[in-house]
Design a protein around this motif. Structure first.
Motif, mmCIF file in Angstrom:
data_model
loop_
_atom_site.group_PDB
_atom_site.id
_atom_site.type_symbol
_atom_site.label_atom_id
_atom_site.label_comp_id
_atom_site.label_asym_id
_atom_site.label_seq_id
_atom_site.Cartn_x
_atom_site.Cartn_y
_atom_site.Cartn_z
ATOM 1 N N THR A 1 0.838 -1.199 0.000
ATOM 2 C CA THR A 1 0.000 0.000 0.000
ATOM 3 C C THR A 1 0.872 1.248 0.000
ATOM 4 N N ALA A 2 1.964 1.217 0.773
ATOM 5 C CA ALA A 2 2.885 2.353 0.819
ATOM 6 C C ALA A 2 3.544 2.577 -0.529
ATOM 7 N N VAL A 3 3.939 1.495 -1.197
ATOM 8 C CA VAL A 3 4.545 1.622 -2.526
ATOM 9 C C VAL A 3 3.565 2.256 -3.499
ATOM 10 N N GLN A 4 2.348 1.733 -3.489
ATOM 11 C CA GLN A 4 1.358 2.246 -4.425
ATOM 12 C C GLN A 4 1.058 3.723 -4.165
ATOM 13 N N LEU A 5 0.938 4.094 -2.897
ATOM 14 C CA LEU A 5 0.641 5.479 -2.561
ATOM 15 C C LEU A 5 1.768 6.410 -3.001
ATOM 16 N N CYS A 6 3.011 6.020 -2.757
ATOM 17 C CA CYS A 6 4.127 6.909 -3.108
ATOM 18 C C CYS A 6 4.196 7.124 -4.616
ATOM 19 N N VAL A 7 3.906 6.096 -5.402
ATOM 20 C CA VAL A 7 3.958 6.250 -6.853
ATOM 21 C C VAL A 7 2.758 7.056 -7.360
ATOM 22 N N TYR A 8 1.606 6.900 -6.725
ATOM 23 C CA TYR A 8 0.464 7.739 -7.097
ATOM 24 C C TYR A 8 0.798 9.217 -6.892
ATOM 25 N N GLN B 1 -9.408 -2.296 -3.106
ATOM 26 C CA GLN B 1 -8.094 -1.691 -3.260
ATOM 27 C C GLN B 1 -8.181 -0.346 -3.972
ATOM 28 N N THR B 2 -9.059 -0.239 -4.943
ATOM 29 C CA THR B 2 -9.258 1.031 -5.645
ATOM 30 C C THR B 2 -9.768 2.105 -4.696
ATOM 31 N N ILE B 3 -10.744 1.749 -3.873
ATOM 32 C CA ILE B 3 -11.297 2.691 -2.896
ATOM 33 C C ILE B 3 -10.225 3.106 -1.888
ATOM 34 N N THR B 4 -9.437 2.134 -1.412
ATOM 35 C CA THR B 4 -8.374 2.420 -0.445
ATOM 36 C C THR B 4 -7.371 3.422 -1.015
ATOM 37 N N ALA B 5 -6.940 3.204 -2.256
ATOM 38 C CA ALA B 5 -5.980 4.102 -2.890
ATOM 39 C C ALA B 5 -6.555 5.510 -3.025
ATOM 40 N N ALA B 6 -7.810 5.599 -3.420
ATOM 41 C CA ALA B 6 -8.449 6.905 -3.583
ATOM 42 C C ALA B 6 -8.530 7.653 -2.254
ATOM 43 N N VAL B 7 -8.864 6.933 -1.197
ATOM 44 C CA VAL B 7 -8.974 7.552 0.124
ATOM 45 C C VAL B 7 -7.609 8.055 0.599
ATOM 46 N N LEU B 8 -6.567 7.260 0.425
ATOM 47 C CA LEU B 8 -5.229 7.662 0.883
ATOM 48 C C LEU B 8 -4.699 8.867 0.117
ATOM 49 N N VAL B 9 -4.930 8.897 -1.201
ATOM 50 C CA VAL B 9 -4.508 10.053 -1.993
ATOM 51 C C VAL B 9 -5.245 11.301 -1.519
ATOM 52 N N THR B 10 -6.532 11.148 -1.236
ATOM 53 C CA THR B 10 -7.334 12.282 -0.760
ATOM 54 C C THR B 10 -6.824 12.793 0.581
ATOM 55 N N CYS C 1 -3.760 12.602 1.759
ATOM 56 C CA CYS C 1 -2.498 13.315 1.515
ATOM 57 C C CYS C 1 -2.757 14.712 0.961
ATOM 58 N N ALA C 2 -3.759 14.825 0.089
ATOM 59 C CA ALA C 2 -4.102 16.125 -0.477
ATOM 60 C C ALA C 2 -4.641 17.063 0.592
ATOM 61 N N VAL C 3 -5.508 16.549 1.448
ATOM 62 C CA VAL C 3 -6.095 17.361 2.520
ATOM 63 C C VAL C 3 -5.011 17.846 3.485
ATOM 64 N N LEU C 4 -4.027 16.982 3.755
ATOM 65 C CA LEU C 4 -2.937 17.351 4.660
ATOM 66 C C LEU C 4 -1.935 18.299 4.013
ATOM 67 N N GLY C 5 -2.074 18.500 2.710
ATOM 68 C CA GLY C 5 -1.183 19.417 2.005
ATOM 69 C C GLY C 5 0.220 18.884 1.796
ATOM 70 N N LEU C 6 0.377 17.567 1.707
ATOM 71 C CA LEU C 6 1.701 16.979 1.524
ATOM 72 C C LEU C 6 2.210 17.190 0.103
ATOM 73 N N ASP C 7 3.493 17.446 0.000
ATOM 74 C CA ASP C 7 4.118 17.565 -1.306
ATOM 75 C C ASP C 7 4.167 16.173 -1.951
ATOM 76 N N PRO C 8 3.717 16.035 -3.200
ATOM 77 C CA PRO C 8 3.613 14.702 -3.814
ATOM 78 C C PRO C 8 4.936 13.977 -4.014
ATOM 79 N N VAL C 9 6.038 14.735 -4.151
ATOM 80 C CA VAL C 9 7.349 14.112 -4.380
ATOM 81 C C VAL C 9 8.190 14.088 -3.114
ATOM 82 N N LEU C 10 8.395 15.260 -2.530
ATOM 83 C CA LEU C 10 9.285 15.361 -1.374
ATOM 84 C C LEU C 10 8.728 14.691 -0.133
ATOM 85 N N GLN C 11 7.418 14.520 -0.058
ATOM 86 C CA GLN C 11 6.831 13.900 1.125
ATOM 87 C C GLN C 11 6.126 12.589 0.803
ATOM 88 N N VAL C 12 5.120 12.626 -0.065
ATOM 89 C CA VAL C 12 4.369 11.394 -0.361
ATOM 90 C C VAL C 12 5.284 10.330 -0.949
#
Length: 491
Positions: free
Chosen positions: A109-116, A348-357, A359-370
């Motif tokens: 899940t962590a791998v998939q999230l970081c690449v998303y 798994q699709t729902i899980t990925a969508a929720v995690l990306v959301t 990260c967006a709400v928390l304002g994380l940088d997609p490269v330097l943080q996610v």
């Protein structure tokens, strides 16, 4: 699409005719070759051990090959899908196996999230260059989640074909760069300087190892496709060996070529100037404008292939866990027409969508943080899980009194375990560097963020142990189903 289940025995079993080539494509695509060479390799040079970084792929490959020898022996002795958590359960007991299952979920899940996160950022920049500005990275990430979800829902043969086309394109463009560097002699002539011990051990070799090991994540998932393999007793071990050896050779040579392209004396400065685009720039210099454009396109498709491959891996992990009573039984359902674990894929699709959301709400940088944070979590978690699996392999064969295969059932797994423990220690020590937790002298120190991220690994293992104890005491019938996947090797 209709998805009405027929009889349980029809709806819970996966089947297929995947051969060695198809399975290798699925798992090597998870390594995302161009993403590794374009993203992880420059970071390994810049933050790790400089021009000595290419050797880290070879070091990781040797240790993982030793580990694979025991893993392959275990896959023949325990003919069940589930990979690590199944083997851990057979060797060290059900509770430890359940803990391994949850740790596997965290890893992938962590791998998939970081690449998303990374692919969202790349697409945002790409479309902005085309005049489409103002769309945040997470919108692109969610769009990719949707496309991956559709491909994951249908029969896996389609995913294998899509991944195969994308993977071949990645490999060809990287090999074209290698050939061009060899043909021209690079910037300062060809040499073995990157493999000199003084360079390999320079800088922060722990970070170099971390980046190198990340390239191998997913190779062990060959066992996940056992139920869909044409001849699993032959296909799965062969695919695993091919994946490990192929990945080690490919990345060692490719990273070496990247150093030679700019020359040992200039490589570090060149990477530091623009590490995010150094591979694209290198392609443009050695392959011309066409190579520059093709690499830009393939970098996006490389990351897409990565998330699609890990979506399939996660879907089948959940399917195996549900079959063992660790997740809702509905996740075992297989689509009547597509022959895919569609319920697990949807989850798994729902899980990925929720995690990306989130990260967006928390304002994380997609490269330097996610990307950076969660790739570190995945790397450390997979190394820990492999080390435990190596112990499980030895424990299983010792208890089974197996004779005549000391190399594959005892010696190789023990050597692999020792190497993996060393890897885990090096990665853990340097982990804070990934999140910027360093003191005034630049030495890594565990702050709140790095402690939370690293702490997620034992937390997920404890969740698994807790679930096993709960099921044993309060859901005995469901606990008994764990034996469908994990052997009765003790509590």
């Amino acid at each position: 699409m209709t998805a009405t289940p027929v009889r349980p025995e029809q709806t819970r079993s996966l089947s297929g005719t995947l051969g060695v080539g198809a399975i290798v494509l699925m798992v090597v695509a998870a390594a995302s070759p161009l993403t590794v060479i374009g993203g992880a390799a420059p970071l390994g040079v810049l933050l790790g051990n400089g021009i000595g970084f290419p050797a880290m792929y070879a070091v990781a490959g040797v240790v993982l090959l030793l580990f694979t020898i025991g893993l392959s022996a275990m896959s023949r002795a325990v003919p069940r899908p589930g990979a690590f958590f199944t083997y851990i359960g057979h060797g060290l007991g059900r509770s430890t196996g359940v803990a391994g299952a949850w740790l596997a979920l965290l890893t992938y899940t962590a791998v998939q999230l970081c690449v998303y996160g990374y692919i969202g950022a790349i697409l945002a920049v790409t479309f902005e260059g085309l005049g489409v500005a103002g769309i945040p990275w997470w919108v692109y990430s969610l769009a990719v989640v949707a496309v991956v979800g559709v491909l994951g829902y249908v029969h896996i043969d389609l995913s294998a074909k899509v991944l195969g086309v994308l993977l071949i394109g990645e490999i060809l463009i990287v090999l074209a760069l290698v050939v061009a560097v060899l043909a021209t002699g690079g910037a300062e002539g060809l040499s073995a300087e990157p493999f000199a011990p003084s360079h390999v051990l320079s800088g922060a070799p722990g970070i170099g190892l971390m980046m190198a090991i990340a390239a191998f994540i997913g190779f062990e998932s060959t066992a996940i496709y056992r139920s869909e393999a044409k001849d699993p007793d032959v296909t799965v071990p062969r695919a695993t060996y091919v994946a490990v050896i192929g990945v080690a050779l490919f990345y060692t040579v490719s990273a070496w070529a990247l150093i030679m392209a700019w020359g040992p004396s200039q490589a570090i400065d060149t990477v530091a100037a623009d590490y995010a685009n150094v591979v694209i720039i290198t392609m443009g210099q050695y392959l011309g404008p066409v190579g520059y454009v093709v690499t830009n396109v393939l970098l996006v498709t490389s990351m897409f292939a990565c998330v699609l491959s890990f979506h399939n891996v996660l879907t089948r992990y959940q399917h195996s866990m549900a079959g063992g009573g660790l997740l809702p039984i509905e996740l075992t359902w297989v689509h009547k027409r597509q022959q895919s674990p569609y319920r697990s894929s949807l989850l798994q699709t729902i899980t990925a969508a929720v995690l990306v959301t989130i990260c967006a709400v928390l304002g994380l940088d997609p490269v330097l943080q996610v990307f950076t944070w969660f790739s570190g979590v995945a790397t450390l978690a997979i190394v820990v899980m492999m080390a435990v699996t190596a112990v499980a392999v030895v424990a299983y064969f010792v208890r089974a009194h197996t004779r005549g295969r000391l190399w594959s059932t005892r010696i190789a797994p023990v050597l692999g375990f020792l190497g993996l423990v060393g890897f885990a220690a090096a990665v853990a020590v340097y982990f804070p560097v990934l999140v910027g937790d360093v003191d005034a002298e630049g030495e890594p120190v565990f702050g709140v963020v790095s402690a939370l991220l690293v702490g997620s690994i034992p937390l997920f293992a404890l969740i698994g142990y807790g679930q096993a104890l709960y099921l044993k005491r309060f859901r005995s019938s469901r606990y008994a189903r764990v034996l469908d996947t994990i052997a009765d090797a003790g509590a």
